[in-house]
Design a protein around this motif. Structure first.
Motif, PDB file in Angstrom:
ATOM      1  N   UNK A   1      -1.556  -7.687   4.245  1.00  0.00           N
ATOM      2  CA  UNK A   1      -1.278  -6.567   3.347  1.00  0.00           C
ATOM      3  C   UNK A   1       0.154  -6.550   2.862  1.00  0.00           C
ATOM      4  N   UNK A   2       1.004  -7.352   3.483  1.00  0.00           N
ATOM      5  CA  UNK A   2       2.434  -7.196   3.264  1.00  0.00           C
ATOM      6  C   UNK A   2       2.922  -6.112   4.208  1.00  0.00           C
ATOM      7  N   UNK A   3       4.213  -5.969   4.321  1.00  0.00           N
ATOM      8  CA  UNK A   3       4.785  -4.997   5.258  1.00  0.00           C
ATOM      9  C   UNK A   3       4.932  -3.647   4.580  1.00  0.00           C
ATOM     10  N   UNK A   4       4.429  -2.611   5.245  1.00  0.00           N
ATOM     11  CA  UNK A   4       4.448  -1.247   4.735  1.00  0.00           C
ATOM     12  C   UNK A   4       5.201  -0.338   5.700  1.00  0.00           C
ATOM     13  N   UNK A   5       5.867   0.665   5.162  1.00  0.00           N
ATOM     14  CA  UNK A   5       6.670   1.602   5.951  1.00  0.00           C
ATOM     15  C   UNK A   5       5.884   2.904   6.136  1.00  0.00           C
ATOM     16  N   UNK A   6       5.682   3.318   7.401  1.00  0.00           N
ATOM     17  CA  UNK A   6       4.951   4.552   7.706  1.00  0.00           C
ATOM     18  C   UNK A   6       5.793   5.460   8.574  1.00  0.00           C
TER      19      UNK A   6
END
Length: 164
Positions: free
Chosen positions: A149-154
Protein backbone atom coordinates in the motif's frame (compact mmCIF):
# COMPACT_ATOMS: atom_id res chain seq x y z
CA UNK A 1 -38.73 -11.65 -31.00
CA UNK A 2 -37.47 -8.79 -28.85
CA UNK A 3 -36.44 -11.20 -26.02
CA UNK A 4 -34.50 -13.45 -28.42
CA UNK A 5 -32.53 -10.45 -29.71
CA UNK A 6 -31.77 -9.27 -26.13
CA UNK A 7 -30.64 -12.75 -25.17
CA UNK A 8 -28.40 -12.97 -28.25
CA UNK A 9 -26.85 -9.60 -27.44
CA UNK A 10 -26.22 -10.68 -23.84
CA UNK A 11 -24.52 -13.91 -24.98
CA UNK A 12 -22.37 -11.97 -27.47
CA UNK A 13 -21.36 -9.44 -24.79
CA UNK A 14 -20.37 -12.25 -22.39
CA UNK A 15 -18.27 -13.93 -25.10
CA UNK A 16 -16.54 -10.63 -25.85
CA UNK A 17 -15.88 -10.06 -22.12
CA UNK A 18 -14.42 -13.56 -21.69
CA UNK A 19 -12.18 -13.06 -24.74
CA UNK A 20 -10.97 -9.72 -23.36
CA UNK A 21 -10.17 -11.33 -20.01
CA UNK A 22 -8.15 -14.09 -21.70
CA UNK A 23 -6.14 -11.42 -23.50
CA UNK A 24 -5.58 -9.35 -20.33
CA UNK A 25 -4.30 -12.18 -18.11
CA UNK A 26 -3.83 -11.87 -14.34
CA UNK A 27 -4.01 -8.31 -12.94
CA UNK A 28 -4.46 -6.61 -9.60
CA UNK A 29 -5.53 -3.17 -8.45
CA UNK A 30 -5.41 -1.19 -5.23
CA UNK A 31 -8.63 0.21 -3.74
CA UNK A 32 -10.43 0.71 -0.44
CA UNK A 33 -12.62 -2.22 0.64
CA UNK A 34 -14.80 -3.17 3.60
CA UNK A 35 -13.39 -5.40 6.34
CA UNK A 36 -14.22 -9.04 6.97
CA UNK A 37 -12.10 -12.17 7.13
CA UNK A 38 -12.22 -15.60 5.56
CA UNK A 39 -10.30 -18.61 6.80
CA UNK A 40 -9.73 -21.79 4.83
CA UNK A 41 -8.01 -25.04 5.56
CA UNK A 42 -4.90 -26.17 3.74
CA UNK A 43 -5.07 -29.10 1.35
CA UNK A 44 -2.26 -31.11 -0.21
CA UNK A 45 -3.84 -31.40 -3.66
CA UNK A 46 -1.70 -30.40 -6.63
CA UNK A 47 -2.60 -27.01 -8.07
CA UNK A 48 -2.80 -26.50 -11.82
CA UNK A 49 -3.71 -23.44 -13.87
CA UNK A 50 -7.45 -23.39 -14.45
CA UNK A 51 -8.56 -19.77 -14.26
CA UNK A 52 -8.05 -17.08 -16.88
CA UNK A 53 -8.38 -13.88 -14.81
CA UNK A 54 -8.09 -12.88 -11.15
CA UNK A 55 -8.31 -9.35 -9.73
CA UNK A 56 -7.22 -8.74 -6.12
CA UNK A 57 -7.56 -5.45 -4.20
CA UNK A 58 -5.29 -4.36 -1.34
CA UNK A 59 -6.28 -1.57 1.02
CA UNK A 60 -5.25 -0.13 4.37
CA UNK A 61 -7.70 1.53 6.74
CA UNK A 62 -7.99 2.56 10.38
CA UNK A 63 -10.35 3.60 13.14
CA UNK A 64 -11.27 2.95 16.78
CA UNK A 65 -7.59 2.66 17.77
CA UNK A 66 -6.81 0.04 15.10
CA UNK A 67 -5.26 -0.22 11.66
CA UNK A 68 -5.92 -3.05 9.21
CA UNK A 69 -4.86 -4.23 5.76
CA UNK A 70 -7.44 -6.03 3.63
CA UNK A 71 -7.09 -8.18 0.53
CA UNK A 72 -10.25 -8.89 -1.44
CA UNK A 73 -10.68 -11.25 -4.37
CA UNK A 74 -12.79 -8.96 -6.55
CA UNK A 75 -13.24 -11.39 -9.42
CA UNK A 76 -11.96 -14.75 -10.59
CA UNK A 77 -13.05 -16.04 -13.96
CA UNK A 78 -13.17 -19.84 -14.01
CA UNK A 79 -12.10 -21.82 -10.93
CA UNK A 80 -8.67 -20.94 -9.54
CA UNK A 81 -6.74 -21.49 -6.35
CA UNK A 82 -5.70 -18.08 -5.03
CA UNK A 83 -3.17 -18.30 -2.20
CA UNK A 84 -2.84 -15.03 -0.26
CA UNK A 85 -0.68 -13.77 2.59
CA UNK A 86 -1.62 -10.33 3.97
CA UNK A 87 0.78 -8.53 6.30
CA UNK A 88 0.57 -5.33 8.34
CA UNK A 89 3.76 -3.49 9.33
CA UNK A 90 4.42 -0.41 11.50
CA UNK A 91 7.29 1.86 12.52
CA UNK A 92 7.74 4.95 14.67
CA UNK A 93 9.62 6.78 11.92
CA UNK A 94 8.77 7.02 8.23
CA UNK A 95 10.26 4.38 5.94
CA UNK A 96 9.04 3.03 2.64
CA UNK A 97 10.76 -0.35 3.11
CA UNK A 98 8.71 -2.95 5.02
CA UNK A 99 11.96 -4.68 6.03
CA UNK A 100 12.70 -1.67 8.28
CA UNK A 101 9.31 -2.00 9.97
CA UNK A 102 7.86 -4.34 12.61
CA UNK A 103 5.32 -7.01 11.66
CA UNK A 104 2.07 -6.27 13.53
CA UNK A 105 0.00 -9.10 12.04
CA UNK A 106 0.13 -11.70 9.29
CA UNK A 107 -2.76 -13.80 7.99
CA UNK A 108 -2.81 -16.39 5.22
CA UNK A 109 -5.25 -18.50 3.25
CA UNK A 110 -4.63 -21.29 0.75
CA UNK A 111 -7.63 -20.23 -1.36
CA UNK A 112 -9.29 -16.81 -1.28
CA UNK A 113 -12.57 -17.25 -3.13
CA UNK A 114 -14.18 -14.56 -5.26
CA UNK A 115 -15.92 -11.90 -3.16
CA UNK A 116 -14.11 -12.93 0.04
CA UNK A 117 -11.54 -10.96 2.06
CA UNK A 118 -8.66 -11.65 4.40
CA UNK A 119 -7.54 -9.08 6.99
CA UNK A 120 -4.41 -8.38 9.03
CA UNK A 121 -5.26 -6.08 11.95
CA UNK A 122 -3.50 -4.46 14.90
CA UNK A 123 -4.13 -2.02 17.71
CA UNK A 124 -2.23 1.27 17.56
CA UNK A 125 -1.58 0.82 21.30
CA UNK A 126 -2.33 4.52 21.67
CA UNK A 127 0.61 5.57 19.47
CA UNK A 128 0.86 7.64 16.31
CA UNK A 129 2.72 5.40 13.85
CA UNK A 130 3.53 4.74 10.21
CA UNK A 131 1.83 1.67 8.70
CA UNK A 132 2.15 -0.40 5.56
CA UNK A 133 -0.05 -3.19 4.19
CA UNK A 134 1.52 -5.87 2.01
CA UNK A 135 0.14 -8.85 0.14
CA UNK A 136 1.85 -11.82 -1.42
CA UNK A 137 -0.30 -13.95 -3.69
CA UNK A 138 -0.14 -16.81 -6.13
CA UNK A 139 -2.84 -17.87 -8.60
CA UNK A 140 -2.87 -21.61 -9.37
CA UNK A 141 0.69 -22.70 -10.22
CA UNK A 142 1.85 -19.19 -11.24
CA UNK A 143 4.66 -17.27 -9.60
CA UNK A 144 4.32 -15.41 -6.29
CA UNK A 145 3.50 -11.71 -6.76
CA UNK A 146 3.92 -8.92 -4.18
CA UNK A 147 2.06 -5.62 -3.77
CA UNK A 148 2.02 -3.04 -0.97
CA UNK A 149 0.00 0.00 0.00
CA UNK A 150 2.94 2.29 0.54
CA UNK A 151 3.58 3.80 3.95
CA UNK A 152 0.66 5.62 5.57
CA UNK A 153 0.56 7.78 8.71
CA UNK A 154 -2.16 7.00 11.30
CA UNK A 155 -2.99 8.69 14.60
CA UNK A 156 -3.21 6.94 17.97
CA UNK A 157 -6.97 6.69 17.33
CA UNK A 158 -6.38 4.97 14.00
CA UNK A 159 -7.32 7.98 11.91
CA UNK A 160 -5.52 8.47 8.59
CA UNK A 161 -3.13 11.44 8.75
CA UNK A 162 -1.58 11.29 5.30
CA UNK A 163 0.93 9.41 3.22
CA UNK A 164 3.97 10.81 5.06
Amino acid sequence: MRHKRSFSLAVAAMALFAGTMIFCGNQERVSAESVSSEETTQTDEEVSTRGIFTSLSLSINGGDGKVWATVRNDITIFPSTVQVIVELYYSEEYTDNHENMIVADRQATTDLNMGKTIVAESSTNGRELYWQGRMRYKVDDGTWEVRNTGTMHYSADGEFMGII
